[in-house]
Each structure stands twice: as structure tokens, then as C-alpha cells.
Motif scaffolding. Structure first.
Motif, PDB file in Angstrom:
ATOM      1  N   THR A 166     -10.076  52.999  27.664  1.00  0.00           N
ATOM      2  CA  THR A 166      -9.888  53.308  28.886  1.00  0.00           C
ATOM      3  C   THR A 166      -8.629  52.703  29.680  1.00  0.00           C
ATOM      4  OG1 THR A 166     -12.213  51.976  28.045  1.00  0.00           O
ATOM      5  CG2 THR A 166     -11.267  51.542  30.799  1.00  0.00           C
ATOM      6  N   ALA A 167      -8.295  52.255  29.758  1.00  0.00           N
ATOM      7  CA  ALA A 167      -6.927  51.983  30.166  1.00  0.00           C
ATOM      8  C   ALA A 167      -5.808  53.130  30.189  1.00  0.00           C
ATOM      9  CB  ALA A 167      -5.711  50.877  29.429  1.00  0.00           C
ATOM     10  N   ARG A 168      -5.538  54.069  28.654  1.00  0.00           N
ATOM     11  CA  ARG A 168      -5.295  55.313  28.405  1.00  0.00           C
ATOM     12  C   ARG A 168      -5.533  56.336  29.660  1.00  0.00           C
ATOM     13  NH1 ARG A 168      -4.374  54.127  23.768  1.00  0.00           N
ATOM     14  NH2 ARG A 168      -6.378  54.645  23.144  1.00  0.00           N
ATOM     15  N   LYS A 169      -6.943  56.753  29.733  1.00  0.00           N
ATOM     16  CA  LYS A 169      -8.206  57.737  30.335  1.00  0.00           C
ATOM     17  C   LYS A 169      -7.459  57.353  32.060  1.00  0.00           C
ATOM     18  CE  LYS A 169     -11.769  58.151  27.121  1.00  0.00           C
ATOM     19  NZ  LYS A 169     -13.156  58.267  26.751  1.00  0.00           N
ATOM     20  N   THR A 170      -7.805  55.629  32.739  1.00  0.00           N
ATOM     21  CA  THR A 170      -7.516  55.261  33.952  1.00  0.00           C
ATOM     22  C   THR A 170      -5.917  55.869  34.286  1.00  0.00           C
ATOM     23  OG1 THR A 170      -9.300  53.568  33.147  1.00  0.00           O
ATOM     24  CG2 THR A 170      -7.378  54.167  35.346  1.00  0.00           C
ATOM     25  N   GLN A 171      -4.850  55.697  33.693  1.00  0.00           N
ATOM     26  CA  GLN A 171      -3.928  56.118  33.863  1.00  0.00           C
ATOM     27  C   GLN A 171      -3.787  57.174  33.981  1.00  0.00           C
ATOM     28  OE1 GLN A 171      -1.396  53.748  34.839  1.00  0.00           O
ATOM     29  NE2 GLN A 171       0.069  55.581  35.326  1.00  0.00           N
ATOM     30  N   ARG A 208     -11.952  46.867  33.465  1.00  0.00           N
ATOM     31  CA  ARG A 208     -12.908  46.834  32.576  1.00  0.00           C
ATOM     32  C   ARG A 208     -11.539  46.696  31.169  1.00  0.00           C
ATOM     33  NH1 ARG A 208     -16.608  51.939  29.641  1.00  0.00           N
ATOM     34  NH2 ARG A 208     -16.887  51.121  27.404  1.00  0.00           N
ATOM     35  N   PRO A 209      -9.881  47.056  31.315  1.00  0.00           N
ATOM     36  CA  PRO A 209      -8.736  47.026  30.703  1.00  0.00           C
ATOM     37  C   PRO A 209      -9.286  45.688  29.981  1.00  0.00           C
ATOM     38  CG  PRO A 209      -8.580  49.185  31.889  1.00  0.00           C
ATOM     39  CD  PRO A 209      -9.899  48.366  32.511  1.00  0.00           C
ATOM     40  N   VAL A 210      -8.905  44.743  31.602  1.00  0.00           N
ATOM     41  CA  VAL A 210      -8.497  43.175  31.617  1.00  0.00           C
ATOM     42  C   VAL A 210      -9.520  42.521  30.998  1.00  0.00           C
ATOM     43  CG1 VAL A 210      -8.370  41.904  33.171  1.00  0.00           C
ATOM     44  CG2 VAL A 210      -7.038  43.756  33.554  1.00  0.00           C
ATOM     45  N   THR A 211     -11.124  43.028  31.148  1.00  0.00           N
ATOM     46  CA  THR A 211     -12.342  42.270  30.933  1.00  0.00           C
ATOM     47  C   THR A 211     -12.251  42.703  29.567  1.00  0.00           C
ATOM     48  OG1 THR A 211     -13.100  42.663  33.179  1.00  0.00           O
ATOM     49  CG2 THR A 211     -14.420  42.076  31.002  1.00  0.00           C
ATOM     50  N   LEU A 258     -11.240  43.093  17.402  1.00  0.00           N
ATOM     51  CA  LEU A 258     -10.222  45.136  16.962  1.00  0.00           C
ATOM     52  C   LEU A 258     -11.222  46.215  17.730  1.00  0.00           C
ATOM     53  CD1 LEU A 258      -8.554  46.725  15.942  1.00  0.00           C
ATOM     54  CD2 LEU A 258      -8.923  46.856  14.197  1.00  0.00           C
ATOM     55  N   MET A 259     -12.092  45.690  17.556  1.00  0.00           N
ATOM     56  CA  MET A 259     -13.492  47.179  18.775  1.00  0.00           C
ATOM     57  C   MET A 259     -12.886  46.635  19.765  1.00  0.00           C
ATOM     58  SD  MET A 259     -16.748  47.077  16.164  1.00  0.00           S
ATOM     59  CE  MET A 259     -17.586  47.608  16.450  1.00  0.00           C
ATOM     60  N   LEU A 260     -13.152  46.018  20.832  1.00  0.00           N
ATOM     61  CA  LEU A 260     -13.197  45.678  21.866  1.00  0.00           C
ATOM     62  C   LEU A 260     -11.893  45.972  22.691  1.00  0.00           C
ATOM     63  CD1 LEU A 260     -14.399  41.544  22.016  1.00  0.00           C
ATOM     64  CD2 LEU A 260     -15.579  44.204  23.612  1.00  0.00           C
ATOM     65  N   LEU A 261     -10.521  45.265  21.980  1.00  0.00           N
ATOM     66  CA  LEU A 261      -9.434  46.368  22.269  1.00  0.00           C
ATOM     67  C   LEU A 261      -9.059  47.750  22.224  1.00  0.00           C
ATOM     68  CD1 LEU A 261      -5.526  45.272  22.836  1.00  0.00           C
ATOM     69  CD2 LEU A 261      -5.955  45.477  20.402  1.00  0.00           C
ATOM     70  N   SER A 262      -9.416  48.421  20.863  1.00  0.00           N
ATOM     71  CA  SER A 262      -9.275  49.869  21.154  1.00  0.00           C
ATOM     72  C   SER A 262     -10.144  50.879  22.374  1.00  0.00           C
ATOM     73  CB  SER A 262     -10.031  50.089  20.031  1.00  0.00           C
ATOM     74  OG  SER A 262      -9.671  49.428  19.111  1.00  0.00           O
ATOM     75  N   ASN A 263     -11.691  50.175  22.325  1.00  0.00           N
ATOM     76  CA  ASN A 263     -12.196  50.308  24.236  1.00  0.00           C
ATOM     77  C   ASN A 263     -10.880  50.130  25.127  1.00  0.00           C
ATOM     78  OD1 ASN A 263     -14.202  49.894  26.304  1.00  0.00           O
ATOM     79  ND2 ASN A 263     -15.567  51.032  25.044  1.00  0.00           N
ATOM     80  N   ALA A 264     -11.173  48.553  25.418  1.00  0.00           N
ATOM     81  CA  ALA A 264      -9.851  48.509  26.581  1.00  0.00           C
ATOM     82  C   ALA A 264      -8.609  49.461  26.533  1.00  0.00           C
ATOM     83  CB  ALA A 264      -9.189  47.050  26.333  1.00  0.00           C
TER      84      ALA A 264
END
Length: 390
Positions: free
Chosen positions: A382-387, A200-203, A373-379
Motif C-alpha cells: 500500500t505504501a509503494r502504491k501511494t508513493q 493504511r500503511p501505518v495502521t 508477515l501478511m499484514l506487513l506485506s500488505n502495508a
């Protein structure tokens, strides 16, 4: 910089300058070939669509092919397509030749990135890949004003002839400097690619870049008619405007790279996207005040040019970090996303121009930037939660 890396940069710059190099002379192409400006803008759209579709497929299908052979063959096809475009009297034939030139660029893109990765010292892989990426994105910032000037002085056909000559020079550079031992790799496992690139972060990062490019390049594609409507700009004033935007874009790209190193890609992208939205709002305001002198438009264009290309290094760094060993494939996919955004920008911009006029372009570009900007914030979230779960 090694000579072979400079040759890779030059090749990527020439390939992708070919897409937007005619943006500044679209009115002249439309008039000479008897089509509307919106239709002429599709010359850029078909190039971008072809790159978007062919580049990721070529990255996998041609992974085993010798990269030196791929690059040489691609440049030969590129030169032939541009030389033919310089002499054709038919808009339909010109569209077909744009597809051929774009296919050559798309086949070469994965080979350019993969060669940089293969030849780079282990400690400099990221920087070497960034040099090739700079050729792809920097071409838009620098190639357009050069093409506008050439077209304004010598005619739009001279633009294609110049691109053919530049292709010959790039070919010579690769033949002289590129090591012969640039073999292809075993075809990467497609399941591993899908797992890595489908996260998801990459997509969402890829989608954010595509939306951002849709808005920014929509405005660039139809900047000439916008400037004509707002400031009555003739071809010399348009060349000046594109040149200023190109210089600002080059400076913005380096500034964005420095900010990415200092503060991280996410923060750099937030700054760049905010500046894009603000400059588009400024252009919309000028539209409402028309007619205005070109000197009133130039400062806003400079801010927009710098902001639009500020984001490129951050996007490249973010994807390379997330993708690891699949960085060449991710960057090739990002190139596809970039040019899919370019093609959408050309298509949506053309429809908007035909239906509502050039004044509707800036607010539509702002909407695309907000979506990015909305897509980037979501990505990022998601990356922070995964980490955090690791």
C-alpha cells in the motif's frame, strides 16, 4: 550521549522492565500465593493492557503538562506500587498494584519520547527517539533474566523490591540531569493525528507489530513452564535460559538496527519474522522429542531471542518515517500496540496452557508471526502504491 538522554533511557528501561521482570519466577509466585501458573501470568497481562489503554490517551490529554513534572510524579507512583507489591500476601492486591505501576509507565511514555524530540538537535531527532525506544524494548530482553536470577536467589518478592530501588535511582537521574525547561507542547490537533496515524500503511504496520508481539511474548510469558515440561528445568536452568535469550535479544536488536540502516525496515522485518517462525518450529520439534537436555534447547532459544528483538528498530524506524512530526504520538501508539500484543499473548497463552499444555504454544506463536508477515506485506504494498501516485 547527553546525560539527560541517558537518564531518559534509564527511566524507560526501569518502567518497562517492571512488566516482564517476573516472567522467570511465575511458578514461585503461583505456588506462594495459591493460584495457577496461568492465573499468575495475568500479572503480566494486566500491566500490558493498562499500558496499551492509557499511553495513547496520556499522549493527548497531558500534552500541555510540564514533562519534568509528569516524569517525576510517574516515578514516585511507580516506586510506591512496587514497594507495596514486595510485601503483599494477596494475589488480588498484587494485581491492583500491577495496574498502578503500569499506569505510571503509560503516563510517562509519551513524556519520555516527547522530551527526547524536544531536546534533540535537529539532525539527531531520530537517533535520540531510538534511544528511548531501546529502553522500552530492551527492557524485555535484559530485564527478564535479571529478574529471574534475583527471584531465584532471593525470592520473588525481592524482584519487586529491586524494581522500587531502581525507580528511586531513575528518579534521581532525571532530577539531576533533565533540563527544567521541558515544557509541554500545545495539544496536537486530534484530526491531524487521526489522518496521519489512521493511514493504511501505518495502521497495518501497527497491527503487524501487535501480532508479532502476541506470538513472541506469549512464549516468553510461559517459557518457564515450557522449559520445565520439555527439559525438567529448575529455577537455575530457567535463569540461564532467560539470560541467554536476553543476551541474544540485545545483540539481535543492534543487528536489526544495522540491517534497517543498510537495507531498509521492510527487509529487516522480513528476515526477523522468518527467524522467529523458524525458531518456534524448532521449539515445537523439541517438545515432540521430550524429555531433552536443557543444552539442546538453549541454541534454539538464542535464535528466538535474537530474532524476536531484531524487529524492534525496524518497526520504530518505519513508523517514525511514516508519521513525520507526529512521530512521538506514533511511537506512543506503537508502545500501546506492543503491550496490547503482550497482553493478548499472556491471555491466549494462559488459555492455551490451561487447555492443551505448553506444547501448543510454539505453533500458536508461528500462526501469529505468519499473520504479522501478511499484514506487513500488505502495508508495504500500500505504501509503494501511494508513493507511486504522488
Amino acid at each position: 550521549m547527553p546525560k539527560w538522554l541517558a537518564a531518559l533511557f534509564a527511566a524507560s528501561f526501569v518502567f518497562y522492565t517492571d512488566d516482564y521482570v517476573i516472567a522467570g519466577v511465575l511458578p514461585e509466585i503461583a505456588r506462594d500465593l495459591g493460584v495457577s501458573q496461568a492465573a499468575a501470568g495475568q500479572l503480566i497481562t494486566v500491566f500490558a493492557v493498562t499500558v496499551a489503554l492509557v499511553a495513547p490517551v496520556a499522549a493527548v490529554v497531558l500534552a500541555r503538562a510540564p514533562r519534568r513534572v509528569l516524569l517525576v510524579a510517574s516515578l514516585c507512583a511507580f516506586v510506591a506500587a512496587n514497594a507495596a507489591a514486595a510485601g503483599t500476601p494477596s494475589f488480588t492486591v498484587l494485581l491492583i498494584l500491577r495496574v498502578a505501576a503500569a499506569a505510571a509507565a503509560a503516563v510517562a511514555t509519551p513524556a519520555l519520547f516527547a522530551t527526547a524530540v524536544q531536546q534533540a538537535p535537529a539532525a539527531k531527532v531520530g537517533r535520540y527517539v531510538a534511544v528511548v525506544a531501546l529502553g522500552v524494548t530492551g527492557s524485555i530482553a535484559v530485564g527478564v533474566p535479571i529478574g529471574t536470577w534475583i527471584g531465584g536467589v532471593f525470592g520473588w518478592r525481592a524482584v519487586f523490591a529491586t524494581m522500587a530501588v531502581c525507580g528511586v535511582l531513575a528518579l534521581a537521574g532525571l532530577l539531576i540531569t533533565l533540563p527544567r525547561k521541558t515544557f509541554g507542547d500545545p495539544a496536537p490537533d486530534w484530526r491531524a493525528q487521526l489522518r496521519s496515524l489512521g493511514r493504511r500503511p501505518v495502521t497495518f504496520g501497527l497491527l503487524a507489530n501487535m501480532s508479532l508481539m502476541t506470538g513472541s511474548m506469549m512464549m516468553l510469558t510461559y517459557l518457564a513452564p515450557f522449559l520445565t515440561d520439555v527439559a525438567g528445568a529448575a529455577v537455575d536452568a530457567r535463569a540461564l535460559s532467560f539470560g541467554l535469550a536476553g543476551i541474544a535479544g540485545t545483540l539481535g536488536m543492534w543487528g536489526g538496527g544495522a540491517m534497517t540502516d543498510r537495507c531498509g525496515p521492510d527487509r529487516a522485518l522480513l528476515i526477523g519474522m522468518g527467524a522467529v517462525a523458524g525458531s518456534m518450529a524448532g521449539l515445537w520439534l523439541l517438545w515432540g522429542m521430550r524429555p531433552v537436555p536443557i543444552t539442546a534447547v538453549l541454541p534454539v532459544l538464542a535464535v528466538w531471542g535474537a530474532a524476536a528483538f531484531w524487529n524492534s528498530p525496524a518497526i520504530q524506524a518505519r513508523l517514525a518515517a511514516l508519521s513525520g512530526v507526529l512521530a512521538p504520538q506514533a511511537l506512543a501508539l506503537n508502545t500501546s500496540g506492543t503491550y496490547l500484543g503482550v497482553s493478548l499473548g499472556g491471555l491466549l497463552g494462559g488459555l492455551t496452557l490451561a487447555r492443551w499444555g505448553s506444547g501448543a504454544l510454539p505453533p500458536l506463536a508461528v500462526a501469529c508471526t505468519v499473520l504479522a508477515l501478511m499484514l506487513l506485506s500488505n502495508a508495504s504494498e500500500t505504501a509503494r502504491k501511494t508513493q507511486a501516485r504522488k
